[in-house]
Design a protein around this motif. Sequence first.
Motif, PDB file in Angstrom:
ATOM      1  N   HIS A  31       0.949   5.156  -2.189  1.00 46.42           N
ATOM      2  CA  HIS A  31       0.355   6.000  -3.245  1.00 46.42           C
ATOM      3  C   HIS A  31       1.453   6.563  -4.133  1.00 46.42           C
ATOM      4  CE1 HIS A  31      -3.644   5.748  -1.424  1.00 46.42           C
ATOM      5  NE2 HIS A  31      -2.975   5.707  -0.294  1.00 46.42           N
TER       6      HIS A  31
ATOM      7  N   ASP B 216       1.506   4.129   4.613  1.00 51.35           N
ATOM      8  CA  ASP B 216       0.460   4.651   3.753  1.00 51.35           C
ATOM      9  C   ASP B 216       1.062   5.815   2.960  1.00 51.35           C
ATOM     10  OD1 ASP B 216      -1.933   5.159   2.535  1.00 51.35           O
ATOM     11  OD2 ASP B 216      -2.826   6.209   4.239  1.00 51.35           O
TER      12      ASP B 216
ATOM     13  N   ASN C 267       0.946   9.403   3.316  1.00 56.30           N
ATOM     14  CA  ASN C 267       0.044   9.915   4.358  1.00 56.30           C
ATOM     15  C   ASN C 267       0.664   9.931   5.760  1.00 56.30           C
ATOM     16  OD1 ASN C 267      -2.619  10.559   3.081  1.00 56.30           O
ATOM     17  ND2 ASN C 267      -2.300   8.506   2.268  1.00 56.30           N
TER      18      ASN C 267
ATOM     19  N   HIS D   3       0.833  -1.211   0.000  1.00 54.35           N
ATOM     20  CA  HIS D   3       0.000   0.000   0.000  1.00 54.35           C
ATOM     21  C   HIS D   3       0.865   1.258   0.000  1.00 54.35           C
ATOM     22  CE1 HIS D   3      -4.026   1.835   1.223  1.00 54.35           C
ATOM     23  NE2 HIS D   3      -3.204   2.861   1.323  1.00 54.35           N
TER      24      HIS D   3
ATOM     25  N   PRO E 143      -2.604   1.756  -4.191  1.00 50.75           N
ATOM     26  CA  PRO E 143      -3.806   1.182  -3.599  1.00 50.75           C
ATOM     27  C   PRO E 143      -5.112   1.923  -3.842  1.00 50.75           C
ATOM     28  CG  PRO E 143      -2.635   2.450  -1.970  1.00 50.75           C
ATOM     29  CD  PRO E 143      -1.878   2.612  -3.248  1.00 50.75           C
TER      30      PRO E 143
ATOM     31  N   HIS F 205      -3.573   0.696   6.625  1.00 52.14           N
ATOM     32  CA  HIS F 205      -3.092   1.799   7.482  1.00 52.14           C
ATOM     33  C   HIS F 205      -3.929   1.937   8.759  1.00 52.14           C
ATOM     34  CE1 HIS F 205      -6.173   3.993   5.200  1.00 52.14           C
ATOM     35  NE2 HIS F 205      -5.492   3.872   4.101  1.00 52.14           N
TER      36      HIS F 205
HETATM   37 ZN   LIG Z   1      -3.707   4.845   1.425  1.00 52.88          ZN
END
Ligand SMILES: [Zn+2]
Length: 569
Positions: free
Chosen positions: A63, A387, A390, A61, A120, A273
């Motif tokens: 981005h 994540d 994030n 996962h 993801p 996450h």
């Molecule tokens: Zn995510």
Amino acid sequence: MMTSLIIKNGYVYDPINGISGEKMDIYVKNGKIVEEFSEKDADIIIDASNMIVMPGGVDIHSHIAGPKVNAGRLLRPEDHRKDPVPRGVTPVSGVGYSIPSTFIEGYRYAIMGWTTVMEPATPPLKTRHTHEELNDIPIIDKGCFPLMDSNWVVLEYIANREFEKLKIFVAWLLSVVKGFAVKIVNPGGMESWGWGQNVKSLDDPVPYFEVTPREIVRGLARVNEELRLPHTIHLHTNNLGIPGNYETTIETMEAVKDITPAEGRKRVIHITHVQFSAYAGDSWRNFASGAADIADYVNKNEHVSIDIGQVIFTDTTTMTADGPFEYTLHKLTRFKWINSDVELETGAGIVPYIYRPKIAVNAVQWCIGLELALLIKDPWRVFLTTDHPNGGPFVYYPQIISWLMSRKAREEVLERAHSAAKKRTTLPDIDREYTFEEIAIFTRAGQARVLGLEKKGHLGIGADADIAIYDIDPKKIDPSKDYKAVIKAFSAAKYTIKDGEIVVKDGKVVKDIRGKTIWVDVQIPEDVLQQIYEEVKEKFMFYYTVNLNNYPIQPTYLHKEEKITLPLY
Ligand SMILES: [Zn+2]
């Protein structure tokens, strides 16, 4: 010309094949791990004496590609300015930090010894863009997860309890956009957000469709398992980022407990996450960790896997399809904000964020990810992520590894963090320290297994020759004390080998090759597709701004693909 090589005398960590730090040789030919062959026939012999040999890292996962990631790049020129990467450092120049340019993403993963990464969250309608960026990312293999929970066709089939049609539609959608797994983000939340609302519990209905998040999650989990997709549903919970949400997370896991898993596995859901969904308290004032309760649930129930979404004390960028959450974050921080709506399907929000050790909430968040990793007993069901971006950029993985291997490393951070970290979490009481074998499961073997990638995450005969060699001697180094040596070794692989080619040597990219995009192609017989085709076509005619004929992404669009073919029945 494919290279043949032998990696000699390394300490091999290959948990899928039950190998834990034994000294042995690995043989590679034509991009695969093969049986022993004579040294005379090897093009290259690598001496890995006193070093660790592991399968290439796998990230479930992160981005790294698509419209939301690219909008994040546009939003944050200041992010790029502080981390320029000139040509020469890497084969192609770019920028790094929280939202690196595509080339730098591939290089930086490879430099750390990671070789497979999953994007993801891709809106199906915009997945053409996602593939354009995935094509651009060098070296690593990758795939993407189409967002399905707020899709009008999905919501309508669930409302009408037409699960056979839902199954055909999910299979069709995954195949036409060349996706890998079913993604659910704040189930039903983005459709509600289109009406300026959100869903606040598992039983709070989505406006107009009148289906609940519980029905969406159960419906998609059921068809996911009936389709025998390689991965389970991949879910970001309702109420993410809100104090008290750990109860929603446990309720979500409980909601799918009775779903029958596909043959050969016990899991039916991956919750992603979880750090962002493990909050106790009922306001930001009494905000505390709910990680222990979640870990307890995961320990008692085999149908769940999770990744942690670890927070790093740094300036980063948050981006998610959970539009209402990003709006809340924007109101809290007053930082700049992007919101986007993708017709009939989903949406997204983006807001910069800074995690600070002296802020109570951030200090507790930092503890939660580690608590999850340390309190969940089965290493095959809890995985490393931030994540990205994030919780923080993926380049901090080596630090996270050190925190898990060394109580001393954790305590150093706890000492300088807000006192809430000690008072409102269980982290100070946890003695556990990961072994190298557990790190190998946490960062590659377990992730590959949960993704259903049979040729990844291990070094058995026939596996893809994706290998990381780290210059650290597990017989000499005590990671608990010498955690800085762990950070150094995992930050820059001695060698990264991708498809049998040496791509990184001494922490530097030495060969720029193209990775594959892995996707799932469900074979739907023509007469079966007809059961949904007219209805879907009607939706496109009345509501979409694109024609159905222009929606599927042609196979030739992917520069290099690996197709996993599955029969519908
Ligand atoms: Zn995510």
